[in-house]
Design a protein around this motif. Structure first.
Motif, PDB file in Angstrom:
ATOM      1  N   TRP A   1      41.023  46.830  25.002  1.00 36.87           N
ATOM      2  CA  TRP A   1      41.333  48.207  24.610  1.00 36.87           C
ATOM      3  C   TRP A   1      40.550  48.600  23.363  1.00 36.87           C
ATOM      4  O   TRP A   1      39.998  49.694  23.277  1.00 36.87           O
ATOM      5  CB  TRP A   1      42.830  48.356  24.371  1.00 36.87           C
ATOM      6  N   GLN A   2      40.472  47.707  22.402  1.00 32.89           N
ATOM      7  CA  GLN A   2      39.771  48.014  21.159  1.00 32.89           C
ATOM      8  C   GLN A   2      38.310  48.369  21.412  1.00 32.89           C
ATOM      9  O   GLN A   2      37.808  49.377  20.899  1.00 32.89           O
ATOM     10  CB  GLN A   2      39.851  46.820  20.209  1.00 32.89           C
ATOM     11  N   ILE A   3      37.613  47.555  22.197  1.00 32.43           N
ATOM     12  CA  ILE A   3      36.187  47.833  22.381  1.00 32.43           C
ATOM     13  C   ILE A   3      35.969  49.036  23.296  1.00 32.43           C
ATOM     14  O   ILE A   3      34.938  49.709  23.196  1.00 32.43           O
ATOM     15  CB  ILE A   3      35.414  46.598  22.883  1.00 32.43           C
ATOM     16  N   GLU A   4      36.939  49.338  24.163  1.00 35.56           N
ATOM     17  CA  GLU A   4      36.818  50.562  24.958  1.00 35.56           C
ATOM     18  C   GLU A   4      36.946  51.788  24.063  1.00 35.56           C
ATOM     19  O   GLU A   4      36.202  52.766  24.211  1.00 35.56           O
ATOM     20  CB  GLU A   4      37.873  50.580  26.061  1.00 35.56           C
ATOM     21  N   VAL A   5      37.868  51.746  23.110  1.00 35.44           N
ATOM     22  CA  VAL A   5      38.000  52.853  22.158  1.00 35.44           C
ATOM     23  C   VAL A   5      36.709  53.020  21.362  1.00 35.44           C
ATOM     24  O   VAL A   5      36.226  54.143  21.157  1.00 35.44           O
ATOM     25  CB  VAL A   5      39.199  52.620  21.221  1.00 35.44           C
TER      26      VAL A   5
ATOM     27  N   LEU B   1      36.333  60.291  23.087  1.00 34.06           N
ATOM     28  CA  LEU B   1      37.686  59.768  22.915  1.00 34.06           C
ATOM     29  C   LEU B   1      38.748  60.824  23.187  1.00 34.06           C
ATOM     30  O   LEU B   1      39.844  60.508  23.656  1.00 34.06           O
ATOM     31  CB  LEU B   1      37.848  59.210  21.497  1.00 34.06           C
ATOM     32  N   ALA B   2      38.445  62.101  22.931  1.00 30.65           N
ATOM     33  CA  ALA B   2      39.431  63.158  23.173  1.00 30.65           C
ATOM     34  C   ALA B   2      39.808  63.253  24.647  1.00 30.65           C
ATOM     35  O   ALA B   2      40.920  63.674  24.982  1.00 30.65           O
ATOM     36  CB  ALA B   2      38.890  64.503  22.682  1.00 30.65           C
ATOM     37  N   ALA B   3      38.913  62.854  25.528  1.00 33.81           N
ATOM     38  CA  ALA B   3      39.223  62.894  26.959  1.00 33.81           C
ATOM     39  C   ALA B   3      40.345  61.930  27.314  1.00 33.81           C
ATOM     40  O   ALA B   3      41.059  62.134  28.300  1.00 33.81           O
ATOM     41  CB  ALA B   3      37.972  62.560  27.772  1.00 33.81           C
ATOM     42  N   VAL B   4      40.531  60.895  26.497  1.00 37.14           N
ATOM     43  CA  VAL B   4      41.551  59.883  26.764  1.00 37.14           C
ATOM     44  C   VAL B   4      42.786  60.093  25.895  1.00 37.14           C
ATOM     45  O   VAL B   4      43.916  59.951  26.363  1.00 37.14           O
ATOM     46  CB  VAL B   4      40.972  58.472  26.538  1.00 37.14           C
ATOM     47  N   LEU B   5      42.583  60.465  24.619  1.00 41.94           N
ATOM     48  CA  LEU B   5      43.699  60.526  23.670  1.00 41.94           C
ATOM     49  C   LEU B   5      44.076  61.934  23.238  1.00 41.94           C
ATOM     50  O   LEU B   5      45.061  62.105  22.520  1.00 41.94           O
ATOM     51  CB  LEU B   5      43.375  59.679  22.437  1.00 41.94           C
TER      52      LEU B   5
ATOM     53  N   GLU C   1      41.498  63.870  18.588  1.00 41.53           N
ATOM     54  CA  GLU C   1      40.236  63.152  18.442  1.00 41.53           C
ATOM     55  C   GLU C   1      39.021  64.074  18.461  1.00 41.53           C
ATOM     56  O   GLU C   1      37.885  63.604  18.335  1.00 41.53           O
ATOM     57  CB  GLU C   1      40.096  62.115  19.568  1.00 41.53           C
ATOM     58  N   LEU C   2      39.251  65.383  18.590  1.00 39.50           N
ATOM     59  CA  LEU C   2      38.120  66.314  18.660  1.00 39.50           C
ATOM     60  C   LEU C   2      37.231  66.301  17.415  1.00 39.50           C
ATOM     61  O   LEU C   2      35.997  66.344  17.538  1.00 39.50           O
ATOM     62  CB  LEU C   2      38.624  67.733  18.920  1.00 39.50           C
ATOM     63  N   PRO C   3      37.786  66.260  16.192  1.00 41.16           N
ATOM     64  CA  PRO C   3      36.883  66.251  15.028  1.00 41.16           C
ATOM     65  C   PRO C   3      35.875  65.106  15.070  1.00 41.16           C
ATOM     66  O   PRO C   3      34.692  65.298  14.766  1.00 41.16           O
ATOM     67  CB  PRO C   3      37.846  66.127  13.844  1.00 41.16           C
ATOM     68  N   TRP C   4      36.349  63.900  15.454  1.00 40.17           N
ATOM     69  CA  TRP C   4      35.396  62.791  15.551  1.00 40.17           C
ATOM     70  C   TRP C   4      34.408  63.018  16.686  1.00 40.17           C
ATOM     71  O   TRP C   4      33.199  62.808  16.513  1.00 40.17           O
ATOM     72  CB  TRP C   4      36.110  61.456  15.760  1.00 40.17           C
ATOM     73  N   ASP C   5      34.887  63.419  17.855  1.00 40.83           N
ATOM     74  CA  ASP C   5      33.987  63.600  18.992  1.00 40.83           C
ATOM     75  C   ASP C   5      32.909  64.636  18.684  1.00 40.83           C
ATOM     76  O   ASP C   5      31.740  64.464  19.065  1.00 40.83           O
ATOM     77  CB  ASP C   5      34.773  64.018  20.237  1.00 40.83           C
ATOM     78  N   ARG C   6      33.296  65.729  18.011  1.00 42.07           N
ATOM     79  CA  ARG C   6      32.292  66.728  17.641  1.00 42.07           C
ATOM     80  C   ARG C   6      31.235  66.112  16.731  1.00 42.07           C
ATOM     81  O   ARG C   6      30.030  66.331  16.907  1.00 42.07           O
ATOM     82  CB  ARG C   6      32.962  67.918  16.945  1.00 42.07           C
ATOM     83  N   PHE C   7      31.689  65.348  15.744  1.00 41.37           N
ATOM     84  CA  PHE C   7      30.750  64.713  14.823  1.00 41.37           C
ATOM     85  C   PHE C   7      29.841  63.736  15.564  1.00 41.37           C
ATOM     86  O   PHE C   7      28.617  63.724  15.348  1.00 41.37           O
ATOM     87  CB  PHE C   7      31.513  63.993  13.710  1.00 41.37           C
ATOM     88  N   ALA C   8      30.412  62.892  16.425  1.00 37.67           N
ATOM     89  CA  ALA C   8      29.611  61.902  17.143  1.00 37.67           C
ATOM     90  C   ALA C   8      28.530  62.571  17.985  1.00 37.67           C
ATOM     91  O   ALA C   8      27.395  62.068  18.075  1.00 37.67           O
ATOM     92  CB  ALA C   8      30.513  61.037  18.024  1.00 37.67           C
ATOM     93  N   ARG C   9      28.867  63.691  18.620  1.00 41.43           N
ATOM     94  CA  ARG C   9      27.864  64.410  19.412  1.00 41.43           C
ATOM     95  C   ARG C   9      26.805  65.025  18.502  1.00 41.43           C
ATOM     96  O   ARG C   9      25.601  64.926  18.768  1.00 41.43           O
ATOM     97  CB  ARG C   9      28.531  65.509  20.238  1.00 41.43           C
ATOM     98  N   ARG C  10      27.264  65.689  17.430  1.00 41.64           N
ATOM     99  CA  ARG C  10      26.309  66.369  16.543  1.00 41.64           C
ATOM    100  C   ARG C  10      25.355  65.388  15.864  1.00 41.64           C
ATOM    101  O   ARG C  10      24.159  65.655  15.734  1.00 41.64           O
ATOM    102  CB  ARG C  10      27.067  67.170  15.487  1.00 41.64           C
TER     103      ARG C  10
END
Length: 643
Positions: free
Chosen positions: A35-39, A48-52, A56-65
């Motif tokens: 689970w840890q490495i999947e996260v 991650l927002a698709a799962v949780l 998790e949107l702030p992180w996902d936006r940053f990761a994409r940007r």
């Protein structure tokens, strides 16, 4: 291929060659930490927002940007063929295990792990370090300058990692990296052996080898954050014309790469994210005061390299010189490194790339269109032999002072040197709870009655932040009350406006938290005329509350992707102790950042080396080794490496 587990469930692996061993390490990691490495994979891809869900949107936006996944892919493509094959073997092992692994979090979320791609380990490593550098501090300083102008009130940064070397003979290395206390833990104890090498060390789950802490029999190494400044933010003037975007650069308007990605959100609408990259780097945010975009320039993006070509040579190292040579290709994060071998050769060095550029770049976002802020190559990294004792504690040492701005106060480094000089065993140094007490401020406080009694008790207290100590609890409450009163004081009122930056950066831009982290510097800057009355009022506040032991509120509060009854315990230590079980005065006494491992490498007898992690070898709740090391970790004990 063979797997032997010791009494703590720690895997010790054997294979016929390095590539088979990487496969086995990947397979065992996915078995123990599925689970840890999947996260971490989802974080690296901004999914991650698709799962949780929306949190998790702030992180996902940053990761994409910031283009984490694309940077990982580029770095993988630039690896030496042997390294690329070795990393791919690790990924094959992960994928082999993921076909059949299970964990309760998968059932709770209804999610099944996807296959890893060859570059996923590099993405996982980037996740751990994308916010590890200095650029969020520059956002804070921009907020600070907008509120208070040019000020040195917040002259220190918080961190807590320690490492020290005693030349011997035989040499001993020891340390304790401090990061977010995540459950499962960010480091994984492992033994890696094949005919070429036999290494014990601490691995990042999802990353092959042992990048930061290892003992190869003949040589050992360990790192701390060098606190170097290697990330720059540029203010971008963007011009839009139909479907094209241009950025104003030093030579005029330049084309900009733009595309739109869509983030799926569990129980929410899909969110579009515009991904923009200028000649400086990806745009990661917008300044809400000026409307300017902010691009991030990092060595890993510029050079398409992280330093993974160092990982196999580290495993094969036989001497201090071998480790130094291996780390010549390290890129980021920039680390202070201690190395020792069985011949008595001990060395301290800095590994990584720090750009040479205008001094203003170190402090704040700078105009992209001014040529003087362009990078001019990279600084020479220092490397020196150690004859006696070397201590690294994120402090401003001569070797690293030219490389950064934000360093930890000198207290921990001084205290470690003092303890080493008296022959204190390494395990006892790890757990030292002596804190620098603000005695002058307390002594000058003009109070009467219960507040005066409290002041006198604190002045006679020994300064040890023991969980059982009522005096330590009272000191911490007085300190927090002082932080809150400083936050509310007119001298700092301008800080209380909203930050100009994304909510993801709130841990860096929250003024209450920043006052708590830099309290010593803030008090020194404002002076006794302001702080004296506030210190007295904080004593009155504290004296009016029931006295409690420090451990009643200073409790372990680990971070979990899916909260699930994490174990907790009252903790010794404090932010400024060697035992830096950090909390944020004025915000919370809970400890969510602290020693994510402790290690002692004995160069005379590797079997005498010891280590500990906060929880255990397994990432699966209910497993006997999920948190079996926690009682020992909390008590400051270590276990044999059993390798």
């Amino acid at each position: 291929m063979k797997v032997r587990r010791d009494d703590w469930g720690i895997p010790h692996l054997w294979a016929d060659d390095a590539d088979q061993l990487a496969f086995l390490q990947g397979r065992v990691t996915a078995t123990d930490r599925a689970w840890q490495i999947e996260v971490e994979r989802l974080r690296s891809e901004g999914r991650l927002a698709a799962v949780l869900g929306p949190a998790e949107l702030p992180w996902d936006r940053f990761a994409r940007r910031v283009r984490l996944d694309d940077t990982a892919r580029r770095c993988f493509a630039r690896l030496a063929p042997a390294t690329r094959r070795w990393v791919a073997a690790y990924v094959d092992g992960v994928n082999a295990a993921l076909r059949s692994v299970d964990a309760p979090e998968f059932a709770a979320t209804g999610h099944r792990p996807d296959r890893w791609r060859p570059w996923t380990p590099l993405g996982v490593f980037l996740v751990q370090h994308a916010l590890f550098g200095t650029f969020p501090h520059k956002l804070w300083r921009a907020d600070l300058a907008a509120a208070l102008g040019d000020t040195e009130l917040f002259a220190t940064a918080g961190s807590g990692s320690n490492a020290w070397a005693v030349a011997g003979p035989p040499a001993v290395l020891a340390g304790d990296p401090h990061r977010l206390l995540e459950l499962p833990g960010v480091y994984q104890q492992v033994g890696l052996a094949c005919p070429e090498f036999d290494v014990i060390g601490l691995a990042f789950p999802g990353v092959p080898g042992v990048p930061h802490f290892g003992h190869a029999g003949g040589v050992a190494w360990g790192i701390t954050n060098a606190m170097a400044d290697y990330q720059d933010l540029y203010r971008e003037d963007l011009r839009r014309d139909g479907g094209t975007v241009s950025a104003r650069g030093p030579a005029g308007w330049e084309p900009v790469a733009v595309h739109v990605e869509h983030i799926a959100v569990r129980d929410g609408a899909t969110e579009p994210v515009e991904v923009v990259e200028t000649a400086r780097g990806p745009v990661v945010d917008v300044d809400r005061r000026t409307g300017e975009a902010l691009s991030l320039r990092t060595p890993s993006r510029v050079e398409a390299a992280l330093g993974f070509d160092a990982l196999l040579p580290l495993l094969r190292a036989r001497s201090t010189g071998d480790v130094v040579d291996a780390l010549r290709c390290w890129v980021e994060p920039v680390n202070s490194v201690l190395v020792a071998d069985t011949t008595g050769d001990v060395c301290e060095l800095v590994a990584g790339l720090v750009p040479v550029r205008d001094e203003r770049c170190r402090r704040e976002p700078v105009p992209a269109w001014e040529s003087r802020y362009a990078w001019q190559g990279y600084a020479r990294m220092p490397s020196e032999p150690v004859a006696g004792v070397a201590v690294h504690a994120n402090d401003r040492r001569p070797a690293v002072a030219p490389l950064g701005v934000d360093f930890a106060p000198p207290h921990r480094a001084r205290r470690i040197r003092e303890l080493v000089s008296t022959g204190t065993p390494a395990g006892s140094i790890h757990t030292d709870t002596q804190v620098p007490v603000s005695r002058d401020l307390l002594a000058a406080a003009e109070v009467t009655g219960p507040a005066a009694d409290l002041r006198d008790r604190l002045l006679s207290w020994d300064g040890r932040m023991a969980a059982s100590s009522v005096a330590a609890g009272s000191y911490a409450r007085w300190r927090s009350a002082l932080v809150r009163r400083l936050h509310d004081h007119p001298a700092l009122a301008a800080l209380r406006g909203p930050s100009a930056y994304d909510e993801l950066f709130a841990p860096w831009t929250d003024p209450l938290g920043r006052i708590g982290i830099a309290l010593e510097s803030v008090v020194a800057g404002l002076g006794p005329a302001v702080c004296g009355p506030l210190a007295a009022a904080a004593l009155e506040d504290t004296a009016a509350e029931p006295a409690r032991a420090w451990g009643a509120t200073h409790v372990l509060a680990p971070i979990q992707a899916v909260p699930d009854g994490a174990p907790t315990v009252g903790l010794d230590g404090d932010t400024d102790c060697v035992l830096a079980t950090s909390s944020v005065p004025g915000v919370s006494d809970a400890c969510w950042r602290g020693p994510v491992a402790r290690w002692v490498w004995d160069l005379g007898d590797r079997s005498a080396s010891r280590w500990i992690v906060p929880f255990g070898a397994s990432g699966r709740p209910g497993d006997p080794h999920y948190a079996d090391q926690l009682p020992l970790w909390a008590a400051g004990e270590l276990v044999p490496v059993a390798g």
